[in-house]
Scaffold this active site. Structure first.
Site, PDB file in Angstrom:
ATOM      1  N   LYS A   5      51.083  20.292  59.617  1.00 48.90           N
ATOM      2  CA  LYS A   5      51.240  19.779  58.965  1.00 48.90           C
ATOM      3  C   LYS A   5      51.838  17.801  59.980  1.00 48.90           C
ATOM      4  CE  LYS A   5      52.951  22.558  56.732  1.00 48.90           C
ATOM      5  NZ  LYS A   5      52.436  22.651  54.747  1.00 48.90           N
TER       6      LYS A   5
HETATM    7  C1  LIG Z   1      51.361  27.342  59.878  1.00 47.33           C
HETATM    8  C2  LIG Z   1      51.236  27.579  57.989  1.00 47.33           C
HETATM    9  N1  LIG Z   1      49.898  27.838  57.845  1.00 47.33           N
HETATM   10  C3  LIG Z   1      49.599  28.047  56.511  1.00 47.33           C
HETATM   11  C4  LIG Z   1      50.732  26.764  55.537  1.00 47.33           C
HETATM   12  C5  LIG Z   1      49.839  27.042  53.961  1.00 47.33           C
HETATM   13  O1  LIG Z   1      49.884  25.775  53.849  1.00 47.33           O
HETATM   14  P1  LIG Z   1      50.596  25.397  52.406  1.00 47.33           P
HETATM   15  O2  LIG Z   1      51.347  25.152  51.383  1.00 47.33           O
HETATM   16  O3  LIG Z   1      49.706  23.286  52.405  1.00 47.33           O
HETATM   17  O4  LIG Z   1      48.645  25.742  51.379  1.00 47.33           O
HETATM   18  C6  LIG Z   1      51.545  26.591  55.880  1.00 47.33           C
HETATM   19  C7  LIG Z   1      52.666  26.323  55.090  1.00 47.33           C
HETATM   20  O5  LIG Z   1      52.382  26.383  54.174  1.00 47.33           O
HETATM   21  C8  LIG Z   1      51.918  26.357  57.183  1.00 47.33           C
HETATM   22  O6  LIG Z   1      53.347  25.887  58.004  1.00 47.33           O
HETATM   23  N1  LIG Z   2      54.715  25.595  54.297  1.00 45.36           N
HETATM   24  C1  LIG Z   2      55.394  24.284  54.587  1.00 45.36           C
HETATM   25  C2  LIG Z   2      55.596  24.506  52.806  1.00 45.36           C
HETATM   26  C3  LIG Z   2      55.979  23.419  52.836  1.00 45.36           C
HETATM   27  O1  LIG Z   2      55.076  22.641  51.963  1.00 45.36           O
HETATM   28  P1  LIG Z   2      54.294  21.598  51.635  1.00 45.36           P
HETATM   29  O2  LIG Z   2      53.082  21.319  52.561  1.00 45.36           O
HETATM   30  O3  LIG Z   2      54.349  21.108  50.371  1.00 45.36           O
HETATM   31  O4  LIG Z   2      55.424  20.504  52.142  1.00 45.36           O
HETATM   32  C4  LIG Z   2      56.764  24.241  55.544  1.00 45.36           C
HETATM   33  O5  LIG Z   2      55.881  24.525  56.345  1.00 45.36           O
HETATM   34  O6  LIG Z   2      57.752  23.838  55.165  1.00 45.36           O
END
Ligand SMILES: Cc1ncc(COP(=O)(O)O)c(C=O)c1O
Ligand SMILES: N[C@@H](CCOP(=O)(O)O)C(=O)O
Length: 467
Positions: free
Chosen positions: A112
């Site tokens: 993120k």
């Molecule tokens: C460590 C990690 N991997 C994968 C994901 C999946 O990403 P997304 O939800 O953006 O698809 C997240 C959050 O959802 C995450 O925090």
């Molecule tokens: N895995 C995410 C969940 C929120 O997803 P987002 O990509 O819309 O911010 C988290 O770690 O909070």
């Protein structure tokens, strides 16, 4: 370049207005009016560029000159100065068929940071340049919250409130969020799961008078800028591979929960990155796998897993995919999302399922398989995966068709964030100092009921509404 909504009722807006709007005011998600493309020749010319330069090139296709070139370069430069790898996102070769792109070398050890360090700086820039009030509201299953807080803590003109599900994030994730003592940060621990947190914030964003009065801003993948910044690592991964490994296109295996990580890949592919397979990896919360395999999009019981950040049922960016899948027909998207709201599920025809399977393949990885993959890769390659990244690698193993050429599996978090799971298989790890020091710090968070009204009441006291 203008931006519109998947539900078709937002008049086209520019880049900064799109960034500030977050969720479309008609309840839809914002998308570009037309996705810009990068020709094969131009892409080839980007070989050898740094991550920052690739990001600059990609963003320049979207910003309409609303951010002067020098400012955009500085924003990007500042955002990745704190990453601990000189490559920002190193690509590690595991064997001839598989490389892992490590997206977790930022301040909070999760992918993120790639988008949120930039978005934090962009919010500070917009606050200064346009005098905008920035009151960020976000929901997290653990990583987004820590990363967003780190990107704006102590920044002038910005307040941030993050909702996390009480007791459902890892210990390190909780500490990363709640040990921050800056006055511009409010952590709310909600008596519910991530889907509840996301529903509450989406309801508040959809209440346009509340949103306008309190200047609500989004940092989740609700915000198209998140998706765009994440698309950059698909470009970069492709460009980092040796020519022989990328000839004819490459494949990605992508741990996903809110459909944001993989939707960014779908966008990169539409822009021109030669991606053959996009493999969607979920944990036991497998709504997305069932959608791809069976053509049924239906939330089923929430499960707590070893990869808690992907413990998500209702995937926010599903609607963005639906928009493109339905030929950018906003009326049809609206009809289907209304049906989902009324009936709690969507079903797709056999012809539609075949088309979905042309875009994506999907695997759900069980808890045991996740741990087994971590053990296996540590044993075979000396490489320690976190449980989310392990879901990606396990899906790659099952996707199987090595004849398809090189796979890149996205490593989305540092294993130290999820030591609870890693310890279960008897692997000891040394924490990075920035993680071990968290355990001695005091925590600050407010427990709140699982209701929009309870959260709104706290926001009214916390947010600044003066400019
Ligand atoms: C460590 C990690 N991997 C994968 C994901 C999946 O990403 P997304 O939800 O953006 O698809 C997240 C959050 O959802 C995450 O925090
Ligand atoms: N895995 C995410 C969940 C929120 O997803 P987002 O990509 O819309 O911010 C988290 O770690 O909070």
């Amino acid at each position: 370049m203008k931006y519109i909504s998947t539900r078709g009722k937002v008049a086209p807006i520019g880049f900064i207005d799109m960034f500030l709007m977050g969720l479309g005011e008609d309840g839809g998600l914002i998308v570009p009016e037309k996705i810009p493309t990068v020709s094969a020749e131009r892409l080839q010319a980007w070989s050898g560029l740094s991550f920052q330069e690739v990001m600059f090139n990609v963003f320049s296709l979207y910003t309409n000159g609303e951010i002067p070139e020098a400012d955009l370069r500085k924003l990007i430069g500042d955002s990745y100065a704190g990453f601990t790898s000189p490559d920002v996102l190193p690509l590690t070769k595991i064997d001839d068929g598989l490389s892992v792109m490590e997206l977790f070398h930022g301040p909070t050890f999760a992918f993120k940071d790639v988008a949120l360090q930039f978005m934090g700086n962009l919010y500070a820039y917009v606050a200064k340049e346009r005098g905008e009030v920035i009151n960020i509201l976000g929901a997290t299953s653990g990583d987004t919250g820590a990363s967003a807080i780190s990107s704006v803590r102590g920044k002038e003109g910005i307040q941030i409130c993050i909702l996390h599900p009480d007791g459902k994030v890892s210990r390190v994730q909780e500490l990363q969020m709640t040990t921050v003592q800056d006055d511009n940060v409010l952590n709310l621990s909600v008596n519910g799961n991530f889907d509840d947190c996301q529903r509450i914030i989406k309801d508040l964003f959809a209440d346009v008078s509340f949103k306008t009065k309190y200047h609500l801003r989004a940092i989740n993948s609700i915000n198209f800028v998140r998706i765009l910044a994440q698309a950059v690592y698909y470009f970069y991964a492709y460009l980092k591979l040796p020519e022989a490994a990328r000839a004819g296109g490459i494949n990605f295996s992508v741990p996903t929960g809110n459909f944001g990580n993989i939707f960014s890949g779908y966008l990169a592919k539409k822009m021109g990155v030669p991606i053959k397979q996009l493999v969607l990896a979920t944990n036991e919360n497998n709504i997305l796998e069932r959608f791809v395999r069976e053509g049924v999009y239906k939330p089923e019981g929430f499960r707590s897993t070893h990869s808690p950040s992907m413990d998500i049922q209702i995937a926010s960016n599903f609607e963005r995919y639906l928009y493109y899948f339905l030929g950018e027909d906003a009326a049809e998207v609206t009809a289907r999302m209304d049906r989902f709201k009324a009936e709690g599920q969507l079903t797709f025809t056999a012809e539609e399922v075949a088309r979905i399977q042309g875009d994506l393949s999907a695997y759900s990885v069980g808890n045991e398989e996740c741990l087994e993959t971590i053990r296996d890769y540590k044993g075979k390659y000396g490489y320690l995966l976190d449980p989310h990244s392990a879901c990606g690698v396990a899906a790659y193993e099952r996707a199987g068709s090595k004849a398809d050429g090189t796979f890149v599996s996205l490593a989305t978090a540092h294993p130290a964030k999820f030591d609870e799971a890693i310890r279960l298989i008897g692997i000891e790890q040394k924490y990075p100092e920035r993680i071990s020091e968290l355990f001695d710090k005091p925590q600050r968070q407010t427990a709140v009921d699982n209701s929009r009204e309870a959260v709104a009441a706290l926001l009214v006291d916390f947010y600044r509404v003066d400019s």
